[in-house]
Each structure stands twice: as C-alpha cells, then as structure tokens.
Design a protein around this motif. Structure first.
Motif, PDB file in Angstrom:
ATOM      1  N   GLN A 158       0.818  -1.209   0.000  1.00 23.78           N
ATOM      2  CA  GLN A 158       0.000   0.000   0.000  1.00 23.78           C
ATOM      3  C   GLN A 158       0.855   1.264   0.000  1.00 23.78           C
ATOM      4  OE1 GLN A 158      -3.190  -0.361   2.999  1.00 23.78           O
ATOM      5  NE2 GLN A 158      -2.897  -2.569   2.841  1.00 23.78           N
ATOM      6  N   GLU A 159       1.978   1.238   0.712  1.00 22.53           N
ATOM      7  CA  GLU A 159       2.867   2.396   0.723  1.00 22.53           C
ATOM      8  C   GLU A 159       3.453   2.638  -0.668  1.00 22.53           C
ATOM      9  OE1 GLU A 159       3.599   4.713   2.975  1.00 22.53           O
ATOM     10  OE2 GLU A 159       2.054   3.848   4.255  1.00 22.53           O
ATOM     11  N   ARG A 162       0.859   4.311  -2.853  1.00 23.27           N
ATOM     12  CA  ARG A 162       0.617   5.717  -2.529  1.00 23.27           C
ATOM     13  C   ARG A 162       1.611   6.645  -3.210  1.00 23.27           C
ATOM     14  NH1 ARG A 162      -0.269   3.441   2.773  1.00 23.27           N
ATOM     15  NH2 ARG A 162      -2.507   3.433   3.254  1.00 23.27           N
ATOM     16  N   GLN A 194      -6.554   1.143  -2.752  1.00 21.78           N
ATOM     17  CA  GLN A 194      -5.430   2.043  -2.990  1.00 21.78           C
ATOM     18  C   GLN A 194      -5.086   2.103  -4.471  1.00 21.78           C
ATOM     19  OE1 GLN A 194      -4.002   4.122  -0.638  1.00 21.78           O
ATOM     20  NE2 GLN A 194      -3.180   4.999  -2.523  1.00 21.78           N
ATOM     21  N   SER A 198      -4.868   5.464  -6.851  1.00 21.02           N
ATOM     22  CA  SER A 198      -3.635   5.801  -7.564  1.00 21.02           C
ATOM     23  C   SER A 198      -3.836   5.947  -9.064  1.00 21.02           C
ATOM     24  CB  SER A 198      -2.569   4.722  -7.301  1.00 21.02           C
ATOM     25  OG  SER A 198      -2.209   4.694  -5.936  1.00 21.02           O
TER      26      SER A 198
END
Length: 261
Positions: A158-159, A162, A194, A198
């Motif tokens: 997920q990071e 992002r 996510q 994005s």
C-alpha cells in the motif's frame, strides 16, 4: 505416504473437482477418516480450503476465497474475452495497474505489443509474463507474498501504491451484489482500494458468475469505476438493474465487441 505429500495431492484433487467427501478422500488415499479430518484441519487452518458437512471444498463462499489456481479455471473463456476487450482501452505510453485477480491478470497475455508501456502490479503471474518483454516496464509492488492469491499484499504494498500514479487500473472482485463489489479478504480489499486511488480511471473486470453474490468485506460502489466489464452471459435482470442504477456496464460477447450502456 508422508502427510505433507498426501495433503498436496488432496489439494491437487480439489483443484480439479472443487469439493470432495471425507469417505471419498479416505478411500482415495488409503487412510482413516480421522486422518483425513486432521489433514483437512491443517489445510483449513492454512486458508487453503474450507471444511463442509461431510467433506471439504475449495469453492468460494462469503468468507472464503478460492486458491488462484482454481479460480483461473473458472469461466476461463469469458475471462479471456474481458481481458482482450480491456486491452483495447490501453494506449502505448500509458501507465496501468493490474491487480491480483485472475480476470484482470489475464490482461498480461494481450498487452505485450502495446509498447512502450508501464505496468504496476502485485500479481506475480503478470510480473513473470511481462518482465522479459522489451518495451514494457514492470513496477513490482513489494509486500508479503500470498501463495493463495499469488500476489503481494500488506503495508509495504500500500505504501508503494501511494507513491505512484497511473492512467488506468484494472481490477477484479470476487462478488458483486446490487451496486457494490465485495471481497472476502481485508488486505486484498485495502490494496484494491489504494489501486483505485492511484489511477485516473478504474475498470472492474468480473465474470458473470460473480453477480448476485456477496462477501464479507465491502470493496467499493460500482459507480467508482469508469465501466464494469462482464460477459454477455450475465442474466438480463442483473444487467438491467445496474444500467438503471447509472452504472456503465459493458457485456462482452464472443466477438469481444461489447454492448455498452
């Protein structure tokens, strides 16, 4: 036969049949029903199957999603149609996201000539197919590998998402009920959400058998997608209800031309 070998063969059997009875497994492997129960308990604890009355199943339920190897065999022709049609939405030079689903993952076989292209994915099958292709840049999302989903999930995944932006995202889901998509696994849901954040536009690719079903976790409303792509096998009442609800639905037939409304 060692227990691990027997359990592996059980899983291979279930990949073919979808479900099996305790009695059937006992005879097939020449062990007691109690031993079969212990084997199934171990496999269920690992999240590979679910025990049902008198046996075991690898088929999906509201709380259990099937192993990716089993899902790849279901509605395979329809999934190829959807992937082929979705590939027509992509232009060379774009950045796209492909999720872990077997339907969206089928895209890899139809975009090899859409170069240059950048593909962001957590789907190991897509990574393996596209990484050697000249002109396609593959951004592999890190995270914890799930053998059941053949993909990467978790905080690191997920990071990474992002920090990235894409033109298009192609997602799958295990259940569509009313005007919403659902999935059984919370971490899978978080990753798909996510991916949508994005991307400038997102598309849902889902075979017709997923409609009218639900799963434990709400994923998103269908109006969050640019369009929902499914096969023309979809029952008319489902199609009519979605279109009346303002959802852009594309039903893809054998010619992959699609019926858009």
């Amino acid at each position: 036969m060692k227990p691990d070998d027997r359990r592996q063969l059980m899983m291979e059997m279930l990949m073919e049949t979808g479900s099996a009875a305790i009695e059937e497994l006992s005879v097939r492997f020449g062990v007691s029903k109690m031993t079969i129960h212990r084997d199934l308990d171990e496999l269920e604890q690992a999240g590979l199957l679910r025990k049902i009355h008198g046996g075991a199943s690898i088929q999906s339920s509201p709380q259990f999603e099937s192993d990716f190897r089993y899902r790849e065999r279901i509605a395979a022709d329809e999934k190829r149609r959807l992937a082929r049609h979705a590939a027509r939405l992509i232009e060379p030079g774009q950045i796209i996201i492909i999720d872990d689903g077997s339907t969206a993952g089928a895209l890899a076989g139809y975009i090899r000539d859409l170069r240059p292209l950048t593909v962001i994915t957590n789907n190991l099958g897509v990574i393996i197919q596209l990484a050697p292709v000249a002109g396609i840049n593959v951004i592999s999302l890190g995270g914890l590998y799930s053998s059941k989903f053949n993909g990467f999930f978790g905080v690191n995944t997920q990071e990474a998402l992002r920090s990235l932006r894409a033109d298009l995202a192609f997602l799958s889901s295990s259940a569509v009920n009313g005007n919403a998509a659902f999935h059984q696994d919370q971490e899978v849901v978080q990753t798909k959400r996510q991916m949508m954040k994005s991307a400038e536009k997102s598309y849902l690719l889902v075979d017709h058998g997923k409609f009218g079903k639900s799963a434990l976790h709400f994923l998103t409303r269908l109006d969050g997608f640019q369009a929902v792509l499914t096969g023309d096998e979809l029952d008319a009442p489902y199609a009519a209800a979605l279109r009346e609800g303002g959802i852009t639905l594309e039903t893809i037939g054998g010619d992959a031309a699609g019926d858009i409304a």
